[in-house]
Design an enzyme around this catalytic site. Structure first.
Site, mmCIF file in Angstrom:
data_model
loop_
_atom_site.group_PDB
_atom_site.id
_atom_site.type_symbol
_atom_site.label_atom_id
_atom_site.label_comp_id
_atom_site.label_asym_id
_atom_site.label_seq_id
_atom_site.Cartn_x
_atom_site.Cartn_y
_atom_site.Cartn_z
ATOM 1 N N GLY A 13 0.776 -1.241 0.000
ATOM 2 C CA GLY A 13 0.000 0.000 0.000
ATOM 3 C C GLY A 13 0.806 1.289 0.000
ATOM 4 N N ASN A 15 1.817 3.003 -2.643
ATOM 5 C CA ASN A 15 1.198 3.921 -3.615
ATOM 6 C C ASN A 15 -0.115 4.472 -3.080
ATOM 7 O OD1 ASN A 15 2.623 4.298 -6.284
ATOM 8 N ND2 ASN A 15 2.856 2.087 -5.970
ATOM 9 N N MET A 91 -3.507 -6.885 -7.227
ATOM 10 C CA MET A 91 -2.934 -7.942 -8.056
ATOM 11 C C MET A 91 -3.968 -8.939 -8.587
ATOM 12 S SD MET A 91 -0.052 -6.596 -8.016
ATOM 13 C CE MET A 91 1.164 -7.662 -8.772
ATOM 14 N N HIS A 110 1.696 0.955 -12.996
ATOM 15 C CA HIS A 110 2.426 -0.262 -13.353
ATOM 16 C C HIS A 110 3.933 0.039 -13.364
ATOM 17 C CE1 HIS A 110 2.925 -4.248 -14.992
ATOM 18 N NE2 HIS A 110 3.778 -3.743 -15.869
HETATM 19 C C1 GAR Z 1 3.979 -1.247 -7.157
HETATM 20 O O1 GAR Z 1 5.294 -1.261 -7.638
HETATM 21 C C2 GAR Z 1 2.987 -1.257 -8.307
HETATM 22 O O2 GAR Z 1 3.410 -0.512 -9.416
HETATM 23 C C3 GAR Z 1 2.945 -2.718 -8.634
HETATM 24 O O3 GAR Z 1 2.945 -3.379 -7.392
HETATM 25 C C4 GAR Z 1 3.637 -2.562 -6.445
HETATM 26 C C5 GAR Z 1 2.714 -2.334 -5.278
HETATM 27 O O4 GAR Z 1 3.367 -1.667 -4.255
HETATM 28 N N1 GAR Z 1 1.773 -3.040 -9.398
HETATM 29 C C6 GAR Z 1 1.735 -3.991 -10.331
HETATM 30 O O5 GAR Z 1 2.687 -4.685 -10.620
HETATM 31 C C7 GAR Z 1 0.388 -4.155 -11.015
HETATM 32 N N2 GAR Z 1 0.529 -4.651 -12.316
HETATM 33 P P1 GAR Z 1 2.531 -0.862 -3.156
HETATM 34 O O6 GAR Z 1 1.498 -1.851 -2.608
HETATM 35 O O7 GAR Z 1 3.544 -0.482 -2.115
HETATM 36 O O8 GAR Z 1 1.899 0.312 -3.819
#
Ligand code: GAR
Length: 201
Positions: A13, A15, A91, A110
């Site tokens: 979480g 982002n 995801m 992404h």
């Molecule tokens: C982030 O790097 C996001 O871009 C990626 O998962 C991570 C989540 O981190 N998303 C994907 O790969 C979706 N295709 P977070 O939970 O700390 O935001």
């Protein structure tokens, strides 16, 4: 009026937190009204609660199909009069029906320069390919995985001593910058989506 935004997460979480922090600003054109996780273990849930944001856990195992699961999500979001959905490390693949119902209203982040490296393990694949540059992309979600009109991209050079972790860290910093900025541009109406293209308004 501020746009009402829900964030979908599955894990850490970070982002989501960047979006919540940005939305604390009085001038920001969006308000985060709900965080939904499809994993009860998502540490992002605690972070959201720390900021006083309502959270919900919706588990796939309690539904007979992905369609039922997404219908349930859709009902929750409609009831809350959500205008924009941000998928932040969510995801689970959204059903075509859900994407259709929320057409041009879902923003995803992404960790690659799309259309390169759709899917998982983006940094590993960039390193394996000997790529010299990578980055991250925000885009409007269309029915196909990691596709749809691009809102913003930010790039970073891949250096000789970079590994998957250092690259992920570098790219994540950029993600935390472009996601709130992208939401701001869409929520304020500075950018609009027309004929599957993101345009200045
Ligand atoms: C982030 O790097 C996001 O871009 C990626 O998962 C991570 C989540 O981190 N998303 C994907 O790969 C979706 N295709 P977070 O939970 O700390 O935001």
């Amino acid at each position: 009026m501020k746009k009402r935004v829900a964030i979908l997460i599955s894990g850490r979480g970070s982002n989501m937190e960047a979006l919540i922090k940005a939305a604390q600003n009085d001038d920001y054109p969006a308000k985060i009204v709900l965080v939904i996780s499809n994993k009860d273990s998502a540490t992002g849930l605690e972070i959201a609660e720390k900021y006083g944001i309502n959270t919900k856990i919706v588990l796939r195992k309690n539904f007979t199909s992905d369609l039922d699961f997404d219908d349930h999500l859709s009902n929750i979001l409609s009831q809350l009069q959500v205008d924009i959905i941000c998928t932040a490390g969510y995801m689970k693949i959204l059903t075509k029906k859900f994407v259709g119902e929320w057409m041009n209203k879902i923003i995803n982040i992404h960790p690659s320069l799309l259309p390169s490296y759709k899917g998982l393990n983006t940094h590993r694949r960039a390193l394996q390919d000997g790529a010299s540059i990578t980055g991250c992309t925000t885009h409007i979600v269309s029915a196909e995985l990691d596709s749809g009109p691009i809102i913003m991209q930010e790039s970073v050079l891949i250096e000789k001593d970079d590994d998957e972790d250092t690259l992920a860290e570098k790219v994540l910093k950029l993600e935390h910058r472009i996601f709130p900025e992208s939401l701001q541009k869409i929520a304020s109406g500075k950018l609009i989506i027309k004929d599957n293209i993101v345009l200045e308004n």
